[in-house]
Design a protein around this motif. Structure first.
Motif, mmCIF file in Angstrom:
data_model
loop_
_atom_site.group_PDB
_atom_site.id
_atom_site.type_symbol
_atom_site.label_atom_id
_atom_site.label_comp_id
_atom_site.label_asym_id
_atom_site.label_seq_id
_atom_site.Cartn_x
_atom_site.Cartn_y
_atom_site.Cartn_z
ATOM 1 N N ARG A 147 35.804 46.594 51.477
ATOM 2 C CA ARG A 147 36.166 46.836 49.510
ATOM 3 C C ARG A 147 34.635 46.700 49.037
ATOM 4 N N ASN A 148 33.880 47.233 48.694
ATOM 5 C CA ASN A 148 32.864 47.117 47.182
ATOM 6 C C ASN A 148 32.972 47.156 46.122
ATOM 7 N N MET A 149 32.491 45.821 45.819
ATOM 8 C CA MET A 149 32.898 45.592 44.298
ATOM 9 C C MET A 149 31.579 44.903 43.292
ATOM 10 N N SER A 150 30.858 45.734 42.186
ATOM 11 C CA SER A 150 30.091 45.340 41.308
ATOM 12 C C SER A 150 30.348 45.454 39.750
ATOM 13 N N ASP A 151 29.573 44.976 39.204
ATOM 14 C CA ASP A 151 29.626 44.465 37.418
ATOM 15 C C ASP A 151 28.777 44.522 37.208
ATOM 16 N N ALA A 152 27.532 45.750 36.279
ATOM 17 C CA ALA A 152 26.651 46.117 35.778
ATOM 18 C C ALA A 152 25.969 44.524 35.248
ATOM 19 N N ASP A 153 27.226 44.484 34.171
ATOM 20 C CA ASP A 153 26.929 43.360 33.033
ATOM 21 C C ASP A 153 26.937 42.281 33.571
ATOM 22 N N VAL A 154 27.469 41.573 34.857
ATOM 23 C CA VAL A 154 26.612 39.826 35.367
ATOM 24 C C VAL A 154 25.596 40.492 36.299
ATOM 25 N N GLY A 155 24.749 40.369 36.070
ATOM 26 C CA GLY A 155 23.338 40.548 36.770
ATOM 27 C C GLY A 155 23.456 41.331 37.918
ATOM 28 N N GLN A 156 23.932 42.953 37.888
ATOM 29 C CA GLN A 156 24.209 43.414 39.246
ATOM 30 C C GLN A 156 24.868 42.890 39.769
ATOM 31 N N TYR A 157 25.510 41.801 39.146
ATOM 32 C CA TYR A 157 26.769 41.311 40.730
ATOM 33 C C TYR A 157 27.298 42.280 41.643
ATOM 34 N N TYR A 158 27.560 42.183 42.677
ATOM 35 C CA TYR A 158 27.777 42.778 43.444
ATOM 36 C C TYR A 158 28.878 41.354 44.876
ATOM 37 N N SER A 159 30.206 42.230 45.033
ATOM 38 C CA SER A 159 31.119 41.816 45.838
ATOM 39 C C SER A 159 31.259 42.505 47.494
ATOM 40 N N LYS A 160 31.450 42.351 48.756
ATOM 41 C CA LYS A 160 31.657 43.168 49.697
ATOM 42 C C LYS A 160 32.261 41.797 50.016
ATOM 43 N N PRO B 38 30.818 35.711 38.678
ATOM 44 C CA PRO B 38 30.772 34.674 37.742
ATOM 45 C C PRO B 38 29.953 35.023 35.689
ATOM 46 N N SER B 39 30.873 35.343 35.483
ATOM 47 C CA SER B 39 31.245 35.814 34.690
ATOM 48 C C SER B 39 31.661 35.347 33.401
ATOM 49 N N SER B 40 31.423 35.394 31.906
ATOM 50 C CA SER B 40 32.529 34.149 30.555
ATOM 51 C C SER B 40 32.764 34.894 30.003
ATOM 52 N N ARG B 41 33.586 34.718 29.441
ATOM 53 C CA ARG B 41 34.409 35.415 28.149
ATOM 54 C C ARG B 41 34.305 34.748 26.907
ATOM 55 N N ILE B 42 34.464 34.851 26.248
ATOM 56 C CA ILE B 42 34.263 34.052 25.096
ATOM 57 C C ILE B 42 35.577 34.609 24.292
ATOM 58 N N GLU B 43 36.979 33.437 23.410
ATOM 59 C CA GLU B 43 37.789 34.708 22.711
ATOM 60 C C GLU B 43 38.047 33.849 21.550
ATOM 61 N N ASP B 44 37.347 32.499 21.622
ATOM 62 C CA ASP B 44 37.433 31.473 19.993
ATOM 63 C C ASP B 44 36.259 30.119 20.386
ATOM 64 N N PRO B 45 35.495 30.362 19.192
ATOM 65 C CA PRO B 45 34.774 29.380 19.276
ATOM 66 C C PRO B 45 35.325 27.722 20.278
ATOM 67 N N TYR B 46 36.117 27.833 20.360
ATOM 68 C CA TYR B 46 36.530 26.963 21.131
ATOM 69 C C TYR B 46 37.088 27.041 22.448
ATOM 70 N N THR B 47 36.868 28.412 22.655
ATOM 71 C CA THR B 47 37.403 28.531 24.621
ATOM 72 C C THR B 47 36.488 29.242 25.301
ATOM 73 N N ILE B 48 36.740 29.629 26.553
ATOM 74 C CA ILE B 48 35.979 29.942 27.467
ATOM 75 C C ILE B 48 36.178 30.142 28.400
ATOM 76 N N ASN B 49 36.571 31.207 28.417
ATOM 77 C CA ASN B 49 36.785 31.370 30.182
ATOM 78 C C ASN B 49 35.958 31.671 31.356
#
Length: 787
Positions: free
Chosen positions: A451-464, A541-552
């Protein structure tokens, strides 16, 4: 002349008697005959496993010989001396059959296929009043048999699953088995995606097999298996059905349309089907957090008012090709565009030090496409013997583009979270099955998956992820005792950009012992080991900001966890009722759980981490009871103690050893009201459950429906979900952290009486023929949002 001593003369006499016995035995063997045959269900032509075959004298009073059929319905009676007999065949859930047989010297009689009628059936328009049994326990699984009343109360396969104890379906038809969604759904033993169940018509289904402890041939990460067994014979010519739903309430839309079309000609069977989902409704999410610092109590309240807009259109197509009696080939594929969007507004209020008010609009744009292609081959070495080889190769792809924008034109705030993911999974499986004797059956196989997976918006991150697995199992049947033992070995390589390759090797045994100490009672002991790999979105290794006090955050340092399951189950069948009680012990080591902390800036950071062990042990009851010819009900109750054993990381963030008594419950019932009307009721509720840091909870769900068969293949029905409540709590959590508390709750807003109209039409033409029913693995790692 020498006299023979008494000792020598007795030796000669003994040798003579032995010689005479051998001669008589040889003569009897030459005169004796053999009786063989195959046992099948008269309603669907499927093999009847482990049936009892008894040979009586011509008066049917003296038992002469006896045997049991194997898993494929074959039976063998040896050393039958010439004469006239009556052979009685019986099996749980079927009417007994008596056949008169006359066998000559040395004759081998092959009776061919013997059909047994289910305990509930129709013949020449006359309904036989005997009821089919509700369920039965077998080695490694429990089978719940579908009768006419259940089919009358339902339209689709998803409706049938709601009536099975231990299986839960929510309002969006997400399937769980005893609270876990990490399961495999099979159709006639071949893996299907869960959405495929919605396009199955209820009248096609013969029984539901539930496997709580999957044996060695299944992936080690799977916690349970649901196998939907169909009435396999279909028609040459055209066969199919159409199903649709019409919402009658304005606040919510839940539509799961489907169609199924099959055309058979010559050695080919061509098929196509569709299952869709359109769910639109309002959601309110509230998060209330408190913490104390040097300036007193601080409080943050976040509110999300969004509209969930989910749609999916999955188109299936393929063919079955019967090369000859020993070789079968099948191709299957699907194409699936889908979207999951939550758009609306988000408001935040902070009191205490530095109070503030923050308000933004949320614009969710989500577009995804997935495709699946597979080729399946089966070679049958000997028909109806269970000796076969199966090869299965598949490829799965998914492209996803998701952006969530938070903006406020008045304040100038503008932030966007992006996920542009690409997935590709290659898989190959080979399984070999060999019946050694009537009592011994061997299976072995191997699996390879990349299984190969990648996310172009996380610094060309990939997982194999590469997994090589081998498995073997032995099934032994001896009278009242059936044993199924297996061993699975998995070698996994986990590779991520910027990190070293991690190698994981694991041996995982499993065992099932089924002791049937009477025709109505049995005892079953099972043990299984498994492994839980972290998912792609948990590792990214990405981050998602939902409001000024919450990061995932994602956590690329996650490690796999292991599972250990032990169960002892007692089952009792009386009349057409079934009840079971089960003791269980489940341990999850190195469990992957949510961790929320508050950093030095007062920001709440959430991620997945390995936080320790979780242990559940307790007692479970389930049953299937008949109400005469008019209906039935199926209760389910699981009471257990949940323990969390935090590791050093968890203890460093204030987590302690916790114990809690929890329960999960379910109830379903259906009733034939006469005049082709059938009603059903479904209820599901689980108590709040502690994990490592959080305490999860959700609201009760129940469904009420009324169905009417109007003839000529048409059926109409109406269903209401959780009437008179106005909302469903689909998720909630509480955290009592070392330096803060948090309470979050998400509710679906509904009409006071939400209603849906169901319509279905089934049609067929031509003659009966068999179909290769199969569907390989279709993994999806798309991160789900909302309900």
């Amino acid at each position: 002349m020498k006299k023979l001593s008494l000792q020598s003369s007795s030796g000669i006499i003994g040798k003579f008697i032995l010689f005479a016995f051998m001669v008589l035995f040889s003569i009897q063997s030459l005169l004796a005959g053999v009786i063989t045959g195959i046992l099948q269900d008269a309603s669907n032509q499927q093999p009847i496993s482990l049936a009892n075959v008894a040979l009586f004298d011509s008066s049917a009073t003296v038992l002469m010989l006896g045997t049991s059929g194997n898993y494929d319905g074959n039976f063998l009676l040896e050393n039958v001396v010439p004469g006239k007999y009556k052979m009685r065949v019986s099996a749980v859930g079927y009417q007994s059959s008596v056949t008169e047989i006359e066998i000559a010297q040395g004759e081998n009689i092959y009776l061919g296929i013997l059909y047994l009628l289910p305990a509930e059936y129709q013949l020449d328009g006359v309904t036989v009043e005997a009821q089919r049994i509700r369920a039965q326990t077998q080695t490694g699984k429990t089978s719940f048999l579908v009768n006419n009343n259940m089919q009358s109360a339902t339209h689709t396969g998803a409706d049938i699953l709601k009536l099975i104890p231990g299986i839960q379906l929510d309002i969006r038809q997400n399937i769980s088995l005893e609270g876990s969604q990490n399961i495999i759904v099979l159709v006639n033993g071949r893996e299907r995606d869960q959405g495929f169940v919605s396009q199955l018509i209820a009248s096609q289904i013969d029984k539901i097999e539930v496997i709580n402890n999957p044996p060695a041939q299944y992936d080690a990460s799977v916690t349970g298996v649901i196998n939907i067994v169909l009435k396999q014979n279909i028609n040459s010519g055209i066969h199919g059905h159409v199903y649709g739903e019409i919402p009658l309430s304005s606040n919510e839309t839940f539509i799961f349309p489907s169609y199924n079309l099959t055309y058979g000609v010559g050695k080919f069977t061509l098929f196509t089907s569709y299952n869709g989902e359109m769910s639109y409704f309002d959601i309110e999410e509230n998060i209330h957090r408190k913490y104390e610092n040097g300036n007193g109590m601080q409080e943050i309240i976040s509110q999300h008012f969004v509209n969930q807009e989910n749609w999916s259109h999955r188109f299936h197509y393929g063919f079955d090709y019967y090369v000859n009696k020993k070789n079968q080939l099948s191709f299957y594929a699907f194409y699936n565009p889908y979207s999951q969007e939550h758009s609306g507004r988000v408001e935040l209020f902070k009191s205490g030090e530095s109070p503030m008010q923050w308000s933004v609009f949320k614009d969710d744009d989500d577009r995804n496409t997935s495709g699946f292609y597979s080729l399946y081959y089966k070679h049958i070495f000997c028909k109806d013997s269970g000796h076969d080889l199966v090869l299965d190769a598949s490829i799965y792809t998914m492209n996803g583009k998701n952006s969530i924008r938070y903006f406020n034109d008045d304040t100038g705030y503008d932030h966007t979270n992006h996920i542009n993911s690409l997935q590709r999974t290659l898989r190959f499986k080979a399984d070999y099955s060999l019946p050694v004797s009537e009592t011994l059956h061997l299976t072995a196989g191997m699996q390879a998956r990349q299984r190969n997976m990648s996310d172009a918006d996380v610094g060309q991150y990939y997982s194999k992820n590469q997994i090589l697995a081998a498995h073997g199992a032995v099934a032994y049947k001896n009278g009242k005792v059936n044993i199924l033992g297996g061993l699975r070995y998995e070698n996994a390589q986990l590779m991520m950009s910027g990190q070293s390759t991690e190698l994981i090797s694991q041996w995982m045994p499993n065992l099932a012992i089924h002791y049937k100490y009477s025709t109505a009672q049995s005892l079953k002991l099972t043990w299984r080991s498994g492994i839980n790999y972290p998912g792609f979105y948990q590792l990214t290794p990405s981050s998602r900001i939902e409001d000024p006090y919450t990061i995932n955050y994602g956590n690329p340092g996650l490690k796999p966890g292991t599972n250990d399951q032990k169960e002892l189950e007692y089952s009792y069948r009386f009349s057409n009722h079934f009840v079971s009680a089960r003791l269980f012990y489940n341990q999850m080591k190195n469990a992957i759980n949510h961790l929320t902390i508050m950093n030095e800036d007062g920001i709440f950071e959430s991620s997945r981490n390995n936080l320790g062990d979780i242990v559940h042990y307790g007692l479970q009851f389930s049953g299937a009871f008949g109400l005469g010819k008019r209906g039935g009900f199926q209760p389910y109750l699981k009471v257990f103690q949940a323990q969390s054993l935090p590791n050093s990381l968890a203890r460093a963030h204030g987590m302690v050893h916790r114990r809690q008594i929890a329960f999960a419950s379910g109830f379903s019932a259906f009733a034939n009201l006469g005049r082709e009307f059938t009603a059903s009721l479904i209820f599901q509720y689980s108590s709040p459950l502690n994990e490592m840091q959080q305490n999860y909870f959700e609201g009760a769900q129940f469904f009420v429906s009324l169905e009417k068969n109007i003839g000529r293949g048409f059926k109409v029905g109406m269903v209401s979900a959780v009437p008179f409540t106005g909302q469903i709590t689909y998720h909630g959590s509480k955290i009592n952290g070392a330096d803060f508390t948090s309470h979050s709750q998400g509710d679906i807003i509904l009409s006071m009486v939400p209603l849906w109209l169901k319509l279905s039409y089934q049609f067929s033409s031509g003659t009966d023929r068999e179909r290769i029913v199969r569907q390989p693995d279709a993994p999806e790692s798309k991160q789900k949002k909302g309900f």
